[in-house]
Design a protein around this motif. Structure first.
Motif, short mmCIF file in Angstrom:
data_model
loop_
_atom_site.label_atom_id
_atom_site.label_comp_id
_atom_site.label_asym_id
_atom_site.label_seq_id
_atom_site.Cartn_x
_atom_site.Cartn_y
_atom_site.Cartn_z
N GLN A 54 0.83 -1.20 0.00
CA GLN A 54 0.00 0.00 0.00
C GLN A 54 0.87 1.26 0.00
OE1 GLN A 54 -2.62 0.22 3.35
NE2 GLN A 54 -3.26 2.31 2.91
N GLU A 55 1.91 1.26 0.81
CA GLU A 55 2.81 2.42 0.85
C GLU A 55 3.51 2.61 -0.50
OE1 GLU A 55 5.43 1.69 4.07
OE2 GLU A 55 3.90 2.03 5.64
N HIS A 56 3.97 1.52 -1.10
CA HIS A 56 4.65 1.63 -2.39
C HIS A 56 3.69 2.11 -3.48
CE1 HIS A 56 7.74 -0.74 -0.31
NE2 HIS A 56 8.57 -0.37 -1.27
N LEU A 57 2.46 1.59 -3.48
CA LEU A 57 1.49 2.02 -4.48
C LEU A 57 1.13 3.50 -4.32
CD1 LEU A 57 -0.93 -1.04 -4.67
CD2 LEU A 57 0.65 -0.26 -6.42
N ASN A 58 0.96 3.93 -3.09
CA ASN A 58 0.67 5.34 -2.86
C ASN A 58 1.82 6.23 -3.31
OD1 ASN A 58 -1.95 5.13 -1.79
ND2 ASN A 58 -1.16 4.61 0.22
N ALA A 59 3.05 5.79 -3.04
CA ALA A 59 4.22 6.56 -3.50
C ALA A 59 4.27 6.62 -5.02
CB ALA A 59 5.50 5.94 -2.93
N ALA A 60 3.94 5.49 -5.68
CA ALA A 60 3.95 5.48 -7.14
C ALA A 60 2.84 6.39 -7.70
CB ALA A 60 3.77 4.05 -7.65
N PHE A 61 1.65 6.32 -7.09
CA PHE A 61 0.56 7.19 -7.56
C PHE A 61 0.88 8.66 -7.34
CE2 PHE A 61 -2.23 3.42 -7.55
CZ PHE A 61 -2.89 3.63 -8.75
N LEU A 62 1.53 8.97 -6.24
CA LEU A 62 1.91 10.37 -5.99
C LEU A 62 2.94 10.85 -7.02
CD1 LEU A 62 2.11 10.48 -2.08
CD2 LEU A 62 0.35 11.46 -3.56
N GLN A 63 3.84 9.96 -7.38
CA GLN A 63 4.81 10.34 -8.42
C GLN A 63 4.12 10.56 -9.76
OE1 GLN A 63 7.99 11.04 -8.08
NE2 GLN A 63 8.07 10.55 -5.89
#
Length: 351
Positions: free
Chosen positions: A137-146
């Motif tokens: 979840q943290e990695h996906l959120n970081a990717a979406f924010l990028q």
């Protein structure tokens, strides 16, 4: 004529002549009568009195009684082997049942051990899965924010003009935008602004009486965009065609618009208290409180803001693109289990 024993008993008090052993007969009947008088209440007393009367008989009778006693004791003699055989026969079904119970308890113990091992494995698997889901979840959120930041970088040179009527044709939109830019920057500075593209927002045409669609202007330079936005914030009002009020806003992505809308209760409190704040890229909020900067990147960072502002926490949902609807349930502890041990009975010492 010879009288029977019953007749003798009846005529005893009428016979003047007494037998030479009359005193022994009297004593026997007296004891017999006294014994029968209370034998109903205490039968054992009768037997004791009978034995006492028999002790007063002749030696021949005593020897006969002793012989009979010896014969009875021989008939009732119980050997140790006989006792063992009887006990073995009596305890055989009990021992069999105890053996079956022991096997059942052992089988249940093995099943309990297997269940504990499976339960521990499931808890371990659930814990690892939970940690993996949180990490993903943290990695996906970081990717979406990028990705959202890249989209905002493509939109950073765009501005939105609100309030231009739908009666303005697409060919006249550029002239309307130049008129607004001239009102904000002046004729000389507005002439340097290069409009690459201009069009209405991509949504259906509104019905009569509804607000018109926004006009999106793509400029060549971000410097021109920043100058227009600064002038729009400082101006008291922007007019088009000298009567229609318009607004100049930044062009944000859909995710940024939704996140700002969610955080609006917080920004309203900051505006009321005259606390400066600014938006961050990738998405975030930076707040300066008492000379200390506080950044809000995730919903968990809001607790610091509520503590510093000394207000009751507001119910603000998560604005992240990937979030769990509910938190994971708390797993029970897996430690504290003891292995199966054999309890030994204490050693018995012979007495």
């Amino acid at each position: 004529m010879v009288k029977t024993g019953k007749d003798k008993l009846k005529d005893t008090h009428h016979t003047p002549k007494k037998h030479k052993n009359q005193h022994e007969v009297d004593r026997f009947f007296n004891k017999k009568h006294s014994t029968l008088s209370f034998a109903g209440s205490n039968p054992s007393a009768y037997e004791e009195d009978t034995e006492m009367s028999e002790d007063g008989d002749s030696d021949r009778e005593s020897s006969t009684a002793q012989t009979t006693t010896y014969e009875d004791s021989d008939a009732c003699h119980i050997s140790r082997a006989f006792l063992k055989k009887c006990l073995a026969q009596a305890l055989s079904p009990v021992l069999k049942e105890l053996s079956d119970i022991k096997m059942d308890v052992k089988h249940i113990g093995n099943r309990v051990d297997e269940l504990e091992n499976v339960h521990a494995a499931l808890l371990s698997h659930s814990t690892v899965t939970q940690q993996a889901v949180v990490s993903q979840q943290e990695h996906l959120n970081a990717a979406f924010l990028q990705l959202e930041d890249q989209e905002k970088r493509n939109r950073r040179k765009n501005i939105r003009l609100r309030g231009i009527p739908e009666s303005v044709t697409p060919e006249a939109l550029k002239a309307a935008a130049v008129s607004i830019f001239t009102d904000l920057l002046g004729v000389e500075r507005a002439s340097q602004v290069v409009i690459e593209r201009i069009h209405r927002a991509l949504r259906p045409k509104p019905a009569p009486g509804e607000p018109p669609r926004n006009v999106v202007c793509g400029l060549l330079s971000f410097v021109d965009t920043a100058a227009l936005l600064q002038k729009a914030r400082d101006s008291q009002g922007i007019y088009y065609d000298k009567c229609i009020t318009t607004n100049v806003k930044s062009c944000f992505s859909k995710m940024s618009q939704q996140a700002r809308r969610i955080l609006k209760p917080l920004t309203d409190i900051l505006r009321d208290r005259h606390i400066p704040y600014r938006w961050l890229y990738p998405f975030g909020l930076s707040v300066m409180i008492n000379g200390k900067p506080l950044m809000v990147r995730q919903p968990a960072d809001l607790q610091k803001i509520w503590t510093v502002l000394q207000v009751n926490p507001l119910d603000i949902p998560s604005w992240l693109p990937v979030h769990l609807p509910t938190s994971f349930p708390e797993l029970p502890p897996s430690d504290g289990w003891s292995l199966q041990t054999k309890v030994k009975s204490p050693r018995r010492t012979p007495t």
